[in-house]
Design a protein around this motif. Structure first.
Motif, PDB file in Angstrom:
ATOM      1  N   THR A  66      42.770  38.801  36.914  1.00 33.97           N
ATOM      2  CA  THR A  66      43.794  38.387  37.877  1.00 33.97           C
ATOM      3  C   THR A  66      44.162  36.921  37.664  1.00 33.97           C
ATOM      4  O   THR A  66      43.407  36.154  37.054  1.00 33.97           O
ATOM      5  N   ILE A  67      45.315  36.556  38.201  1.00 27.96           N
ATOM      6  CA  ILE A  67      45.745  35.153  38.144  1.00 27.96           C
ATOM      7  C   ILE A  67      44.748  34.277  38.890  1.00 27.96           C
ATOM      8  O   ILE A  67      44.415  33.173  38.450  1.00 27.96           O
ATOM      9  N   ARG A  68      44.232  34.781  40.005  1.00 25.32           N
ATOM     10  CA  ARG A  68      43.238  34.034  40.780  1.00 25.32           C
ATOM     11  C   ARG A  68      42.014  33.726  39.921  1.00 25.32           C
ATOM     12  O   ARG A  68      41.529  32.597  39.893  1.00 25.32           O
ATOM     13  N   ASP A  69      41.518  34.733  39.202  1.00 22.89           N
ATOM     14  CA  ASP A  69      40.330  34.541  38.364  1.00 22.89           C
ATOM     15  C   ASP A  69      40.597  33.556  37.232  1.00 22.89           C
ATOM     16  O   ASP A  69      39.714  32.773  36.859  1.00 22.89           O
ATOM     17  N   ASN A  70      41.803  33.598  36.675  1.00 20.61           N
ATOM     18  CA  ASN A  70      42.127  32.697  35.572  1.00 20.61           C
ATOM     19  C   ASN A  70      42.177  31.244  36.030  1.00 20.61           C
ATOM     20  O   ASN A  70      41.742  30.347  35.304  1.00 20.61           O
ATOM     21  N   ILE A  71      42.705  31.007  37.207  1.00 22.92           N
ATOM     22  CA  ILE A  71      42.725  29.633  37.730  1.00 22.92           C
ATOM     23  C   ILE A  71      41.313  29.195  38.112  1.00 22.92           C
ATOM     24  O   ILE A  71      40.885  28.076  37.802  1.00 22.92           O
ATOM     25  N   ALA A  72      40.563  30.100  38.749  1.00 23.74           N
ATOM     26  CA  ALA A  72      39.200  29.776  39.214  1.00 23.74           C
ATOM     27  C   ALA A  72      38.237  29.545  38.065  1.00 23.74           C
ATOM     28  O   ALA A  72      37.135  29.034  38.277  1.00 23.74           O
ATOM     29  N   TYR A  73      38.637  29.890  36.844  1.00 20.31           N
ATOM     30  CA  TYR A  73      37.792  29.667  35.671  1.00 20.31           C
ATOM     31  C   TYR A  73      37.442  28.185  35.517  1.00 20.31           C
ATOM     32  O   TYR A  73      36.425  27.828  34.917  1.00 20.31           O
ATOM     33  N   GLY A  74      38.286  27.321  36.085  1.00 21.80           N
ATOM     34  CA  GLY A  74      38.062  25.885  35.957  1.00 21.80           C
ATOM     35  C   GLY A  74      36.941  25.351  36.827  1.00 21.80           C
ATOM     36  O   GLY A  74      36.484  24.223  36.615  1.00 21.80           O
ATOM     37  N   LYS A  75      36.487  26.138  37.810  1.00 22.90           N
ATOM     38  CA  LYS A  75      35.459  25.613  38.720  1.00 22.90           C
ATOM     39  C   LYS A  75      34.638  26.771  39.285  1.00 22.90           C
ATOM     40  O   LYS A  75      35.197  27.730  39.836  1.00 22.90           O
ATOM     41  N   LEU A  85      49.695  27.988  34.623  1.00 19.63           N
ATOM     42  CA  LEU A  85      48.383  28.469  35.071  1.00 19.63           C
ATOM     43  C   LEU A  85      47.252  27.668  34.434  1.00 19.63           C
ATOM     44  O   LEU A  85      46.242  27.369  35.082  1.00 19.63           O
ATOM     45  N   THR A  86      47.405  27.318  33.153  1.00 14.73           N
ATOM     46  CA  THR A  86      46.354  26.518  32.501  1.00 14.73           C
ATOM     47  C   THR A  86      46.297  25.115  33.087  1.00 14.73           C
ATOM     48  O   THR A  86      45.222  24.513  33.190  1.00 14.73           O
ATOM     49  N   ILE A  87      47.456  24.604  33.482  1.00 15.64           N
ATOM     50  CA  ILE A  87      47.483  23.279  34.125  1.00 15.64           C
ATOM     51  C   ILE A  87      46.815  23.356  35.498  1.00 15.64           C
ATOM     52  O   ILE A  87      46.038  22.470  35.883  1.00 15.64           O
ATOM     53  N   ALA A  88      47.091  24.435  36.219  1.00 15.75           N
ATOM     54  CA  ALA A  88      46.449  24.630  37.526  1.00 15.75           C
ATOM     55  C   ALA A  88      44.930  24.730  37.363  1.00 15.75           C
ATOM     56  O   ALA A  88      44.173  24.189  38.189  1.00 15.75           O
ATOM     57  N   PHE A 127      56.094  30.775  41.751  1.00 19.29           N
ATOM     58  CA  PHE A 127      56.326  31.942  40.881  1.00 19.29           C
ATOM     59  C   PHE A 127      55.219  32.989  41.058  1.00 19.29           C
ATOM     60  O   PHE A 127      55.472  34.194  40.923  1.00 19.29           O
ATOM     61  N   ILE A 128      53.986  32.540  41.367  1.00 19.86           N
ATOM     62  CA  ILE A 128      52.893  33.498  41.585  1.00 19.86           C
ATOM     63  C   ILE A 128      53.205  34.388  42.783  1.00 19.86           C
ATOM     64  O   ILE A 128      53.018  35.606  42.741  1.00 19.86           O
ATOM     65  N   ARG A 129      53.728  33.767  43.860  1.00 24.70           N
ATOM     66  CA  ARG A 129      54.005  34.536  45.084  1.00 24.70           C
ATOM     67  C   ARG A 129      55.192  35.480  44.908  1.00 24.70           C
ATOM     68  O   ARG A 129      55.358  36.419  45.699  1.00 24.70           O
ATOM     69  N   ASP A 189      51.995  41.484  43.082  1.00 19.31           N
ATOM     70  CA  ASP A 189      50.638  41.387  43.624  1.00 19.31           C
ATOM     71  C   ASP A 189      50.182  39.945  43.832  1.00 19.31           C
ATOM     72  O   ASP A 189      48.995  39.698  44.101  1.00 19.31           O
ATOM     73  N   GLY A 190      51.076  38.995  43.679  1.00 25.33           N
ATOM     74  CA  GLY A 190      50.738  37.603  43.918  1.00 25.33           C
ATOM     75  C   GLY A 190      49.567  37.131  43.068  1.00 25.33           C
ATOM     76  O   GLY A 190      49.542  37.335  41.850  1.00 25.33           O
ATOM     77  N   TYR A 191      48.590  36.526  43.737  1.00 20.77           N
ATOM     78  CA  TYR A 191      47.417  35.998  43.030  1.00 20.77           C
ATOM     79  C   TYR A 191      46.519  37.116  42.488  1.00 20.77           C
ATOM     80  O   TYR A 191      45.652  36.864  41.662  1.00 20.77           O
ATOM     81  N   ASP A 192      46.750  38.339  42.956  1.00 26.76           N
ATOM     82  CA  ASP A 192      45.971  39.484  42.458  1.00 26.76           C
ATOM     83  C   ASP A 192      46.636  40.167  41.271  1.00 26.76           C
ATOM     84  O   ASP A 192      46.156  41.205  40.808  1.00 26.76           O
ATOM     85  N   THR A 193      47.725  39.613  40.785  1.00 28.02           N
ATOM     86  CA  THR A 193      48.391  40.181  39.603  1.00 28.02           C
ATOM     87  C   THR A 193      47.440  40.122  38.407  1.00 28.02           C
ATOM     88  O   THR A 193      46.883  39.069  38.095  1.00 28.02           O
ATOM     89  N   VAL A 194      47.272  41.258  37.760  1.00 29.40           N
ATOM     90  CA  VAL A 194      46.355  41.337  36.616  1.00 29.40           C
ATOM     91  C   VAL A 194      47.129  41.033  35.337  1.00 29.40           C
ATOM     92  O   VAL A 194      48.137  41.683  35.035  1.00 29.40           O
ATOM     93  N   LEU A 195      46.657  40.031  34.613  1.00 29.10           N
ATOM     94  CA  LEU A 195      47.256  39.690  33.319  1.00 29.10           C
ATOM     95  C   LEU A 195      46.681  40.620  32.258  1.00 29.10           C
ATOM     96  O   LEU A 195      45.474  40.877  32.240  1.00 29.10           O
ATOM     97  N   ASN A 196      47.542  41.116  31.369  1.00 30.07           N
ATOM     98  CA  ASN A 196      47.023  41.977  30.308  1.00 30.07           C
ATOM     99  C   ASN A 196      46.344  41.130  29.239  1.00 30.07           C
ATOM    100  O   ASN A 196      46.254  39.907  29.360  1.00 30.07           O
ATOM    101  N   GLU A 197      45.864  41.777  28.178  1.00 32.48           N
ATOM    102  CA  GLU A 197      45.027  41.081  27.195  1.00 32.48           C
ATOM    103  C   GLU A 197      45.720  39.883  26.569  1.00 32.48           C
ATOM    104  O   GLU A 197      45.088  38.880  26.271  1.00 32.48           O
TER     105      GLU A 197
END
Length: 618
Positions: A465-474, A521-524, A494-496, A500-508
Motif C-alpha cells: 500500500t501507499i501507506r506502507d511505502n511511506i512508512a518504510y522511512g520510519k 512518495l519517495t520524498i514523503a 493525489f493520494i486522496r 482506495d486512498g492511502y490503502d491503494t496497493v502499488l503493483n510490483e
C-alpha cells in the motif's frame, strides 16, 4: 499472430521434452569434484537421516524385486497342481498354499510401499532443510557484499542464483537422489534374481542391452542436435514475444505491427520445424528399443520353454524372468538420466558457491558511536577509484552543520560517487571522511547510514500500500505522521483522489501511478524519516514545474537545520545553496555560492549560461 502451426513448447515457460527415457545434457560444472564435495558438506549434519533414507530405499526396492519371484512360485504351484490333476498323479491345485503365497506377496508390496513412503518423507525434509540452509547462507552473504558487486552484475543473474539454482539443487536432492539409490539397488537386485533363475537366460538378456545402445546411439546424437535447435528457436521466440509485449506502444506508434507479425511467423516456423524433427527422431528410439526387447523376449521364451520341458526350470520362474528382463533396462536409463541431472545440479551448486565465495565488505570497526549527527562533514585528502586508476584524487571539502551543499557538473564527473563514498557504499583508497569530527571508518555502517535520508532520481517502491511505502522511512510511524509527511511532500492531495486512498496497493513496478507521483512518495518517505543529513539526487527531475516549486518549498523547510547534499542538473534549482561544488573528471574544480561562482566566470558560469542559451534557442 500465428501461421496455424503449433510450436513444440510453450513460449515463456517450460522446456520441451527430450527423447523418451533420456534427458538432455545440462550445463557442466568447471570443477565437479570440489563442488560435489562442498555440496556434500551441507548434507553432513543430516547424515543419520540420509542413512535412514538409504536403508528405506533398499528395503522398499528389495521387497518390490522379490515380488515377481513370489508370483512365479504361485504360478508354478497353480500349473503343477492343474497338471497333476489332469494326469492323475496328484491331488490337484492346492489353493491354500497359493493363498499363502499371494498373502505373502501382498504383504511384500505393502511393506515396499511403506518404506517408499518413509524414504520420500525423510528425504523431502533433508532436501528442504539443506535448501533452507543454502538460502540462509546466500541471504546473509548478499547483506555483506559491497555495492560494486551488484553494480557489476545484472540483477537477474544474482536472483537466478538464489532462486533457480537453489531450487535445482533442492529438486535433485528430493527426487533424483532417492531415484538413483532405487535404480542402483533395482539393477543389482534384478541381476541377482535373474542369475538365480538361469545364468543362460541372463546372458541372453545382457546381449540385448549393447545391441540397443548400438542402434539408438546415432539416433540419439541427431535427436540432441535437433533439440538444441528447438531450444535456440524457442529462446528467440520468447525474446521476440517479450520485446513486442513490453514495447507494444512503440510498435504501434511506428506502425510496425505487420513487421512484428512477419518476424513472429518466421521464428515460429523455425521452432515448428525444429520441434517436429526433434520429436520425430526421438520418437523412433522407444519403438526400436521395444523391437529389440521383444526379440529378446522371444528368444528368452523359446529357450525358457525348452528348459521347462527338460525340467531344468519351472514355468513360474520363466514368467518371473520375463518380468525381470522387462524391468532390466529401466534402471539403466534412469541412472543415465540422473547422471545428466547431477551434472546440471553440481553446475548450479557451483554458481551458488561462487556467490558465497565473493569478497565481502571490509570488516567494520565499531569503536566510535554516532547517535544523531549534527551534520558537520569533512573530506580530507580523499582518493578513490573503481579500479586501479583513481577517479578522485586529494579531494578536500568542508561542510558546516545545517549547510545546503549543491553538487553540479557534467555526466560522469563523480557527483554520485561522492555520495556513495559519504555513505560508505565504497571504501576509500586514501584520506578520510569525518562526520562531527568522527572518522566514518571507525563506526558501524548501519549507525552511519541511519543519519542519512535519500531521495534518488530512480524511484524505488515495493509491492504494497501507499501507506506502507511511506512508512518504510520510519519504524512504528503513526497515521498522523504518515499523512503529515505526504502533505509536506504535496502527495496527500493525489493520494486522496485514488479509489482506495492511502490503502491503494502499488503493483510490483508501481506502474499504476505516474513517475512524478512515485517521486512524491519517495520524498514523503524521506520527510518521515527525519534524518539529520539529507541526500537529494535529482529529486524533482520527474515532476512538473508547478509541483517542483511546491516540492522545493517543502524541501527548503525540510532542509532547515540539517545538512543537505543536492545533486542537480538544473542549476536554477540550487541558486540558494550555501555551497556549490563544481565537479569535473572526479575533482572539485570550483566551489562557492551561486553569486561567487558567476563572478569567477569559470566552468560553473559557462554551465549555467549554456542552460539558458539552450532555452532561448528552443
Amino acid at each position: 499472430m500465428s501461421n496455424g502451426k503449433r510450436p513444440q513448447g510453450r513460449p515463456g515457460g517450460g522446456h520441451p521434452g527430450g527423447p523418451p527415457g533420456m534427458s538432455m545434457p545440462g550445463e557442466k560444472p568447471k570443477n565437479f569434484k570440489a563442488t560435489f564435495k562442498r555440496l556434500l558438506r551441507y548434507l553432513k549434519p543430516r547424515q543419520n537421516r540420509l542413512i535412514a533414507v538409504f536403508i528405506a530405499a533398499i528395503l522398499s526396492t528389495v521387497f518390490m524385486i522379490v515380488g515377481p519371484k513370489i508370483m512365479g512360485m504361485a504360478i508354478t504351484e497353480l500349473f503343477e497342481g492343474a497338471y497333476n490333476k489332469l494326469t492323475g498323479t496328484g491331488t490337484g491345485i492346492d489353493f491354500g498354499t497359493i493363498g499363502q503365497i499371494l498373502m505373502l506377496l501382498a504383504g511384500l508390496y505393502v511393506f515396499s510401499s511403506l518404506f517408499n513412503y518413509i524414504q520420500q518423507y525423510v528425504m523431502s525434509t533433508v532436501a528442504q532443510d539443506t535448501v533452507y540452509d543454502l538460502r540462509q547462507d546466500v541471504n546473509k552473504k548478499l547483506e555483506k557484499l559491497p555495492l560494486h558487486y551488484f553494480d557489476s552484475r545484472p540483477n537477474g543473474e544474482i536472483l537466478s542464483r538464489m532462486t533457480n539454482d537453489i531450487d535445482t539443487i533442492g529438486s535433485t536432492l528430493q527426487q533424483s537422489l532417492t531415484q538413483f539409490i532405487t535404480s542402483v539397488v533395482t539393477l543389482v537386485g534384478i541381476i541377482i534374481m535373474m542369475l538365480t533363475i538361469s545364468p543362460w537366460l541372463t546372458l541372453i538378456a545382457f546381449v540385448s542391452l549393447p545391441l540397443s545402445l548400438f542402434v539408438i546411439q546415432p539416433i540419439l546424437k541427431r535427436s540432441q542436435k535437433q533439440f538444441a535447435n528447438q531450444q535456440k528457436s524457442l529462446g528467440e521466440l520468447n525474446g521476440h514475444i517479450e520485446e513486442m509485449y513490453t514495447g507494444h506502444s512503440v510498435v504501434k506508434a511506428f506502425g510496425h505491427e505487420k513487421k512484428a507479425v512477419a518476424q513472429f511467423d518466421e521464428v515460429n516456423e523455425e521452432l515448428y520445424e525444429a520441434g517436429r524433427r526433434a520429436q520425430f527422431i526421438s520418437g523412433i528410439i522407444q519403438p526400436l528399443m521395444t523391437l529389440i526387447g521383444n526379440f529378446s523376449y522371444v528368444v528368452i521364451s523359446v529357450v525358457g520353454g525348452i528348459l521347462v520341458t527338460q525340467r531344468a526350470i519351472s514355468i513360474g520362474d520363466i514368467q518371473a524372468f520375463i518380468t525381470y528382463s522387462k524391468q532390466f533396462t529401466q534402471p539403466i536409463m534412469q541412472t543415465a538420466n540422473i547422471a545428466n541431472i547431477i551434472q546440471s545440479t553440481v553446475a548450479a551448486a557451483e554458481r551458488v558457491f561462487e556467490l558465497l565465495d565473493e569478497e565481502e565488505e571490509k570488516k567494520e570497526s565499531t569503536a566510535l558511536h554516532l547517535e544523531r549527527a549534527k551534520g558537520e562533514v569533512v573530506f580530507e585528502n580523499v582518493d578513490f577509484g573503481y579500479g586501479e586508476d583513481l577517479l578522485i584524487e586529494d579531494m578536500n571539502i568542508q561542510v558546516a552543520p545545517g549547510q545546503t551543499v549543491a553538487i553540479v557538473g557534467p555526466t560522469g564527473a563523480g557527483k554520485t560517487t561522492l555520495i556513495n563514498l559519504l555513505m560508505r557504499f565504497y571504501e576509500l583508497n586514501g584520506g578520510k571522511i569525518e562526520i562531527d569530527g568522527l572518522d566514518t571508518r571507525d563506526m558501524s555502517r548501519n549507525e552511519l547510514r541511519q543519519n542519512f535520508g535519500m531521495v534518488l532520481q530512480d524511484t524505488w517502491l515495493f509491492n504494497g500500500t501507499i501507506r506502507d511505502n511511506i512508512a518504510y522511512g520510519k519504524n512504528g510511524a503513526t497515521e498522523e505522521e504518515i499523512v503529515a509527511a505526504a502533505d509536506a511532500a504535496h502527495a496527500d492531495h493525489f493520494i486522496r483522489t485514488l479509489p482506495d486512498g492511502y490503502d491503494t496497493v502499488l503493483n510490483e513496478e508501481a506502474s499504476n501511478i505516474s513517475q512524478g507521483q512515485k517521486q512524491l512518495l519517495t520524498i514523503a518517505r524521506a520527510i518521515l524519516a527525519d534524518p539529520p543529513i539529507m541526500i537529494l539526487d535529482e529529486a524533482t527531475s520527474s515532476v512538473d514545474t508547478r509541483t517542483e516549486i511546491f516540492i522545493q518549498k517543502a524541501m527548503n523547510r525540510l532542509m532547515e537545520g540539517r545538512t543537505s547534499f543536492v545533486i542537480a542538473h538544473r542549476l536554477s534549482t540550487i541558486k540558494d545553496a550555501d555551497l556549490i561544488l563544481v565537479m569535473d573528471k572526479g575533482n572539485v574544480i570550483e566551489q562557492g555560492t551561486h553569486t561567487e561562482l558567476l563572478e569567477q566566470d569559470g566552468f560553473y558560469a559557462d554551465l549555467y549560461n549554456s542552460q539558458f542559451d539552450e532555452k532561448v534557442a528552443i
